[in-house]
Write a protein that holds these residues in place. Structure first.
Motif, PDB file in Angstrom:
ATOM      1  N   VAL A 271       0.843  -1.193   0.000  1.00 32.86           N
ATOM      2  CA  VAL A 271       0.000   0.000   0.000  1.00 32.86           C
ATOM      3  C   VAL A 271       0.876   1.240   0.000  1.00 32.86           C
ATOM      4  O   VAL A 271       1.897   1.291   0.684  1.00 32.86           O
ATOM      5  N   ILE A 272       0.433   2.244  -0.771  1.00 32.07           N
ATOM      6  CA  ILE A 272       1.061   3.558  -0.763  1.00 32.07           C
ATOM      7  C   ILE A 272       0.030   4.558  -0.257  1.00 32.07           C
ATOM      8  O   ILE A 272      -1.085   4.619  -0.773  1.00 32.07           O
ATOM      9  N   PHE A 273       0.402   5.323   0.763  1.00 28.38           N
ATOM     10  CA  PHE A 273      -0.392   6.462   1.227  1.00 28.38           C
ATOM     11  C   PHE A 273       0.281   7.684   0.635  1.00 28.38           C
ATOM     12  O   PHE A 273       1.483   7.867   0.834  1.00 28.38           O
ATOM     13  N   CYS A 274      -0.470   8.517  -0.052  1.00 31.16           N
ATOM     14  CA  CYS A 274       0.169   9.631  -0.737  1.00 31.16           C
ATOM     15  C   CYS A 274      -0.686  10.885  -0.658  1.00 31.16           C
ATOM     16  O   CYS A 274      -1.879  10.854  -0.967  1.00 31.16           O
TER      17      CYS A 274
ATOM     18  N   SER B 189       1.244  -2.074 -10.741  1.00 27.83           N
ATOM     19  CA  SER B 189      -0.191  -1.773 -10.822  1.00 27.83           C
ATOM     20  C   SER B 189      -1.021  -2.462  -9.742  1.00 27.83           C
ATOM     21  O   SER B 189      -2.132  -2.032  -9.451  1.00 27.83           O
ATOM     22  N   HIS B 190      -0.484  -3.496  -9.127  1.00 23.98           N
ATOM     23  CA  HIS B 190      -1.205  -4.208  -8.069  1.00 23.98           C
ATOM     24  C   HIS B 190      -1.150  -3.483  -6.721  1.00 23.98           C
ATOM     25  O   HIS B 190      -1.905  -3.805  -5.809  1.00 23.98           O
ATOM     26  N   ILE B 191      -0.261  -2.509  -6.586  1.00 28.78           N
ATOM     27  CA  ILE B 191      -0.098  -1.810  -5.304  1.00 28.78           C
ATOM     28  C   ILE B 191      -1.318  -0.919  -5.061  1.00 28.78           C
ATOM     29  O   ILE B 191      -1.700  -0.135  -5.920  1.00 28.78           O
ATOM     30  N   ALA B 192      -1.897  -1.051  -3.885  1.00 28.97           N
ATOM     31  CA  ALA B 192      -3.020  -0.194  -3.515  1.00 28.97           C
ATOM     32  C   ALA B 192      -2.504   1.208  -3.226  1.00 28.97           C
ATOM     33  O   ALA B 192      -1.488   1.378  -2.562  1.00 28.97           O
ATOM     34  N   VAL B 193      -3.211   2.211  -3.753  1.00 26.99           N
ATOM     35  CA  VAL B 193      -2.835   3.607  -3.527  1.00 26.99           C
ATOM     36  C   VAL B 193      -3.993   4.305  -2.829  1.00 26.99           C
ATOM     37  O   VAL B 193      -5.127   4.305  -3.316  1.00 26.99           O
ATOM     38  N   ILE B 194      -3.686   4.881  -1.676  1.00 28.52           N
ATOM     39  CA  ILE B 194      -4.658   5.659  -0.913  1.00 28.52           C
ATOM     40  C   ILE B 194      -4.194   7.103  -0.952  1.00 28.52           C
ATOM     41  O   ILE B 194      -3.131   7.428  -0.424  1.00 28.52           O
TER      42      ILE B 194
ATOM     43  N   MET C 227     -12.909  13.748  -8.265  1.00 18.99           N
ATOM     44  CA  MET C 227     -13.019  13.078  -9.570  1.00 18.99           C
ATOM     45  C   MET C 227     -11.625  12.820 -10.160  1.00 18.99           C
ATOM     46  O   MET C 227     -11.365  11.741 -10.688  1.00 18.99           O
ATOM     47  N   THR C 228     -10.740  13.802 -10.054  1.00 25.84           N
ATOM     48  CA  THR C 228      -9.372  13.617 -10.545  1.00 25.84           C
ATOM     49  C   THR C 228      -8.695  12.469  -9.814  1.00 25.84           C
ATOM     50  O   THR C 228      -7.995  11.652 -10.419  1.00 25.84           O
ATOM     51  N   THR C 229      -8.925  12.403  -8.517  1.00 30.59           N
ATOM     52  CA  THR C 229      -8.353  11.337  -7.697  1.00 30.59           C
ATOM     53  C   THR C 229      -8.849   9.974  -8.156  1.00 30.59           C
ATOM     54  O   THR C 229      -8.065   9.046  -8.355  1.00 30.59           O
ATOM     55  N   LEU C 230     -10.139   9.853  -8.327  1.00 27.41           N
ATOM     56  CA  LEU C 230     -10.697   8.574  -8.750  1.00 27.41           C
ATOM     57  C   LEU C 230     -10.231   8.190 -10.150  1.00 27.41           C
ATOM     58  O   LEU C 230      -9.938   7.028 -10.421  1.00 27.41           O
ATOM     59  N   ARG C 231     -10.128   9.162 -11.029  1.00 29.77           N
ATOM     60  CA  ARG C 231      -9.668   8.886 -12.399  1.00 29.77           C
ATOM     61  C   ARG C 231      -8.197   8.480 -12.437  1.00 29.77           C
ATOM     62  O   ARG C 231      -7.760   7.844 -13.391  1.00 29.77           O
ATOM     63  N   SER C 232      -7.445   8.849 -11.442  1.00 31.90           N
ATOM     64  CA  SER C 232      -6.019   8.483 -11.408  1.00 31.90           C
ATOM     65  C   SER C 232      -5.836   7.010 -11.054  1.00 31.90           C
ATOM     66  O   SER C 232      -4.736   6.493 -11.164  1.00 31.90           O
ATOM     67  N   GLY C 233      -6.910   6.355 -10.615  1.00 32.28           N
ATOM     68  CA  GLY C 233      -6.832   4.937 -10.289  1.00 32.28           C
ATOM     69  C   GLY C 233      -6.674   4.639  -8.815  1.00 32.28           C
ATOM     70  O   GLY C 233      -6.414   3.499  -8.432  1.00 32.28           O
ATOM     71  N   ALA C 234      -6.823   5.653  -7.983  1.00 29.36           N
ATOM     72  CA  ALA C 234      -6.655   5.446  -6.540  1.00 29.36           C
ATOM     73  C   ALA C 234      -7.640   4.408  -6.015  1.00 29.36           C
ATOM     74  O   ALA C 234      -8.780   4.338  -6.461  1.00 29.36           O
ATOM     75  N   ASP C 235      -7.179   3.614  -5.068  1.00 32.49           N
ATOM     76  CA  ASP C 235      -8.041   2.610  -4.436  1.00 32.49           C
ATOM     77  C   ASP C 235      -8.923   3.229  -3.366  1.00 32.49           C
ATOM     78  O   ASP C 235      -9.981   2.699  -3.057  1.00 32.49           O
ATOM     79  N   ALA C 236      -8.466   4.339  -2.807  1.00 37.01           N
ATOM     80  CA  ALA C 236      -9.250   5.031  -1.777  1.00 37.01           C
ATOM     81  C   ALA C 236      -8.819   6.492  -1.733  1.00 37.01           C
ATOM     82  O   ALA C 236      -7.735   6.851  -2.185  1.00 37.01           O
ATOM     83  N   PHE C 237      -9.698   7.303  -1.163  1.00 38.46           N
ATOM     84  CA  PHE C 237      -9.497   8.745  -1.053  1.00 38.46           C
ATOM     85  C   PHE C 237      -9.902   9.131   0.355  1.00 38.46           C
ATOM     86  O   PHE C 237     -11.016   8.858   0.779  1.00 38.46           O
TER      87      PHE C 237
END
Length: 162
Positions: free
Chosen positions: A47-50, A73-78, A90-100
């Protein structure tokens, strides 16, 4: 599980690291997206918290690079931010983030989000382990994982006799 925290604010990095260390996770930190991406290229993170707003490379750009590189690509990004407008979400979700997650946040929310991601991945892994050849994967989507699984499936079928 190895986690990476990327945030340009030292106090946030250190607080998150301390709390997640106490939860039993192995945690590394980076102060910007470029530094974080270099670490992702060398280490295996779950997981990456960013933070979204950072110098050098913002969180959405980092997320795009991670989610569009087959090896990562398998790494979860929060993604974490203080900005809560719809456009940013919307930009966050479009970037492929797993969570916001919006700042300020509770640590319970943060750890629950990580736990949820791990539980969902365990369910998927378990299903694949019990039904690994349950039909050919559909590679019509844009996800790298779908394309990888389709290529893997085709290779296995073509080489079954070997």
């Amino acid at each position: 599980m190895k986690l990476l925290i990327i945030d340009d604010e030292r106090s946030i990095r250190n607080s998150l690291k301390e709390i997640l260390d106490d939860e039993g996770y192995d945690v590394d930190t980076a102060e910007n997206g470029l530094q974080g991406l270099a670490m992702v290229e060398k280490e295996k993170y779950s997981v990456i918290f960013c933070d979204i707003k950072m110098p050098e490379m913002d969180g959405c750009e980092l997320c795009n690079k991670v989610k569009n590189t087959l090896e990562y690509s398998h790494i979860a990004v929060i993604l974490i931010t203080a900005v809560t407008d719809n456009e940013t979400q919307m930009t966050t979700l479009r970037s492929g983030a797993d969570a916001f997650i919006t700042k300020p946040f509770s640590m319970e929310l943060l750890t629950a989000t990580v736990d949820n991601i791990f539980k969902n991945r365990e369910i998927i892994a378990s299903k694949f382990a019990t039904q690994p050849m349950y039909g050919a994967p559909d590679a019509t989507g844009s996800h790298l994982e779908d394309k990888f699984m389709k290529n893997l499936y085709d290779y296995i079928i073509a080489n079954c006799s070997n």
